[in-house]
Design an enzyme around this catalytic site. Structure first.
Site, PDB file in Angstrom:
ATOM      1  N   GLY A 161      28.350  -4.928   8.851  1.00 18.93           N
ATOM      2  CA  GLY A 161      28.834  -6.192   9.406  1.00 18.93           C
ATOM      3  C   GLY A 161      30.156  -6.114  10.147  1.00 18.93           C
ATOM      4  O   GLY A 161      30.895  -7.102  10.196  1.00 18.93           O
ATOM      5  N   ASN A 219      30.463  -5.971  13.354  1.00 17.52           N
ATOM      6  CA  ASN A 219      30.328  -6.900  14.483  1.00 17.52           C
ATOM      7  C   ASN A 219      30.469  -8.345  14.014  1.00 17.52           C
ATOM      8  O   ASN A 219      31.066  -9.169  14.711  1.00 17.52           O
ATOM      9  CB  ASN A 219      29.001  -6.683  15.207  1.00 17.52           C
ATOM     10  CG  ASN A 219      29.073  -5.515  16.183  1.00 17.52           C
ATOM     11  OD1 ASN A 219      29.697  -5.632  17.236  1.00 17.52           O
ATOM     12  ND2 ASN A 219      28.487  -4.385  15.810  1.00 17.52           N
ATOM     13  N   ARG A 221       4.099  -9.645   5.741  1.00 16.57           N
ATOM     14  CA  ARG A 221       5.027  -9.757   6.864  1.00 16.57           C
ATOM     15  C   ARG A 221       5.009 -11.172   7.438  1.00 16.57           C
ATOM     16  O   ARG A 221       6.036 -11.707   7.856  1.00 16.57           O
ATOM     17  CB  ARG A 221       4.608  -8.742   7.946  1.00 16.57           C
ATOM     18  CG  ARG A 221       5.674  -8.446   8.946  1.00 16.57           C
ATOM     19  CD  ARG A 221       6.767  -7.581   8.328  1.00 16.57           C
ATOM     20  NE  ARG A 221       7.947  -7.558   9.160  1.00 16.57           N
ATOM     21  CZ  ARG A 221       9.080  -6.939   8.849  1.00 16.57           C
ATOM     22  NH1 ARG A 221       9.189  -6.289   7.701  1.00 16.57           N
ATOM     23  NH2 ARG A 221      10.101  -6.959   9.651  1.00 16.57           N
ATOM     24  N   GLU A 261      31.575  -2.656  21.527  1.00 14.93           N
ATOM     25  CA  GLU A 261      30.832  -3.699  20.808  1.00 14.93           C
ATOM     26  C   GLU A 261      31.707  -4.859  20.341  1.00 14.93           C
ATOM     27  O   GLU A 261      31.365  -6.028  20.546  1.00 14.93           O
ATOM     28  CB  GLU A 261      30.118  -3.096  19.591  1.00 14.93           C
ATOM     29  CG  GLU A 261      29.064  -2.080  19.969  1.00 14.93           C
ATOM     30  CD  GLU A 261      28.268  -1.599  18.771  1.00 14.93           C
ATOM     31  OE1 GLU A 261      27.920  -2.400  17.903  1.00 14.93           O
ATOM     32  OE2 GLU A 261      27.993  -0.389  18.698  1.00 14.93           O
ATOM     33  N   HIS A 309      23.456  -4.030  21.423  1.00  9.69           N
ATOM     34  CA  HIS A 309      22.804  -2.719  21.320  1.00  9.69           C
ATOM     35  C   HIS A 309      23.833  -1.641  21.674  1.00  9.69           C
ATOM     36  O   HIS A 309      24.554  -1.779  22.675  1.00  9.69           O
ATOM     37  CB  HIS A 309      21.600  -2.640  22.262  1.00  9.69           C
ATOM     38  CG  HIS A 309      20.879  -1.336  22.140  1.00  9.69           C
ATOM     39  ND1 HIS A 309      20.059  -1.052  21.067  1.00  9.69           N
ATOM     40  CD2 HIS A 309      20.910  -0.215  22.907  1.00  9.69           C
ATOM     41  CE1 HIS A 309      19.602   0.180  21.200  1.00  9.69           C
ATOM     42  NE2 HIS A 309      20.099   0.717  22.303  1.00  9.69           N
ATOM     43  N   ASP A 334      14.755  -4.498  23.414  1.00 11.42           N
ATOM     44  CA  ASP A 334      15.951  -4.295  24.260  1.00 11.42           C
ATOM     45  C   ASP A 334      15.656  -4.498  25.753  1.00 11.42           C
ATOM     46  O   ASP A 334      16.270  -3.849  26.606  1.00 11.42           O
ATOM     47  CB  ASP A 334      16.531  -2.875  24.046  1.00 11.42           C
ATOM     48  CG  ASP A 334      16.851  -2.579  22.597  1.00 11.42           C
ATOM     49  OD1 ASP A 334      17.310  -3.500  21.899  1.00 11.42           O
ATOM     50  OD2 ASP A 334      16.651  -1.430  22.158  1.00 11.42           O
ATOM     51  N   ASN A 342      21.564 -10.123  21.349  1.00 11.09           N
ATOM     52  CA  ASN A 342      21.585  -8.918  20.517  1.00 11.09           C
ATOM     53  C   ASN A 342      22.654  -7.966  21.053  1.00 11.09           C
ATOM     54  O   ASN A 342      22.861  -7.893  22.267  1.00 11.09           O
ATOM     55  CB  ASN A 342      20.204  -8.237  20.604  1.00 11.09           C
ATOM     56  CG  ASN A 342      20.141  -6.948  19.802  1.00 11.09           C
ATOM     57  OD1 ASN A 342      20.535  -6.891  18.640  1.00 11.09           O
ATOM     58  ND2 ASN A 342      19.641  -5.884  20.425  1.00 11.09           N
TER      59      ASN A 342
HETATM   60  C1  GAR Z   1      25.993  -1.621  15.577  1.00 12.14           C
HETATM   61  O1  GAR Z   1      26.410  -0.404  16.157  1.00 12.14           O
HETATM   62  C2  GAR Z   1      24.957  -2.284  16.455  1.00 12.14           C
HETATM   63  O2  GAR Z   1      25.175  -2.088  17.814  1.00 12.14           O
HETATM   64  C3  GAR Z   1      23.705  -1.568  16.004  1.00 12.14           C
HETATM   65  O3  GAR Z   1      23.838  -1.476  14.593  1.00 12.14           O
HETATM   66  C4  GAR Z   1      25.232  -1.378  14.271  1.00 12.14           C
HETATM   67  C5  GAR Z   1      25.568  -2.404  13.214  1.00 12.14           C
HETATM   68  O4  GAR Z   1      26.878  -2.241  12.729  1.00 12.14           O
HETATM   69  N1  GAR Z   1      22.505  -2.272  16.405  1.00 12.14           N
HETATM   70  C6  GAR Z   1      21.402  -1.666  16.818  1.00 12.14           C
HETATM   71  O5  GAR Z   1      21.274  -0.453  16.827  1.00 12.14           O
HETATM   72  C7  GAR Z   1      20.284  -2.606  17.274  1.00 12.14           C
HETATM   73  N2  GAR Z   1      19.269  -1.879  17.981  1.00 12.14           N
HETATM   74  P1  GAR Z   1      27.620  -3.397  11.956  1.00 12.14           P
HETATM   75  O6  GAR Z   1      26.718  -3.864  10.804  1.00 12.14           O
HETATM   76  O7  GAR Z   1      28.884  -2.756  11.432  1.00 12.14           O
HETATM   77  O8  GAR Z   1      27.906  -4.519  12.926  1.00 12.14           O
END
Ligand code: GAR
Length: 208
Positions: A12, A14, A66, A181, A110, A151, A108
């Protein structure tokens, strides 16, 4: 006020960048209405609790199929009445009904410069392993709207990050988070919250 719901699966960081952005005024006009995790024991949920943000866990392990999980997830998102759904490291295939309901209202983050190193199988550390294996010199991150593909939705913001000698996937992952990010995800939310983003012919238009 833009009501956002943030969906998470892991640490988490982000989500934290969003919480900090709302608290320090880099993200304006925005309220975090809730945080949803698909995983009970992740640090992202602790971050939500620490900041008194309503939160819940919807795990596929708790449901027979699911289809039922997908219904419960969508119901949980709807319950927070969001204007925008933010996927912040949410590693779940988004149910088609949710994509339809939140078209151009779900973003999202990425960890690559789309269309490089994206699509099925490219998530988290795997993206950075693939970039280093290919020997590219510039990587980065992308915020995009979510559509039916993986994506493939309209790109909102991108930021480039340079590869450094001796980078490992872990070191690179951290630099992409710090330099790209955690900057473009809050920025994207602020732009949307202030009515600056529209989608035309499958591309975003950003007003200045
Ligand atoms: C981040 O690097 C995000 O960009 C990636 O997962 C990580 C989550 O980190 N997302 C993907 O790869 C989606 N395809 P976080 O939980 O510390 O935010």
């Amino acid at each position: 006020m833009l009501r956002i719901v943030v969906l998470v699966s892991g640490g988490g960081t982000n989500l934290q960048a969003i919480i900090d952005g709302v608290n320090n005024g880099t993200i304006t006009n925005t309220e975090i209405a809730g945080v949803i995790s698909n995983n009970k024991n992740v640090y992202a949920l602790e971050r939500a609790k620490k900041h008194q943000i309503p939160n819940c866990c919807i795990s596929s392990k708790d449901f027979e199929s699911r289809e039922i999980f997908n219904e419960k997830l969508l119901a949980a998102v709807d319950a927070y009445k969001p204007d925008l759904v933010v996927l912040a490291g949410f590693l779940v295939v988004i149910p088609p009904a949710m994509i339809e309901r939140y078209r151009n209202r779900m973003i999202n983050i990425h960890p690559s410069l789309i269309p490089s190193f994206c699509g099925k199988g490219f998530y988290g550390l795997k993206v950075h392993e693939a970039a280093l294996a290919r020997g590219v010199k510039v990587v980065g991150a992308t915020v995009h709207f979510v559509d039916e593909g993986t994506d493939t939705g309209p790109i909102l913001l991108q930021k480039a990050v340079e590869i450094q000698p001796g980078d490992t996937p872990e070191v690179l992952q951290r630099r992409v988070m710090e330099e790209a990010e955690w900057k473009i995800l809050p920025r994207a939310i602020d732009l949307i919250a202030n009515g600056k983003v529209s989608v035309k012919d499958g591309k975003t238009v950003i007003a200045d």
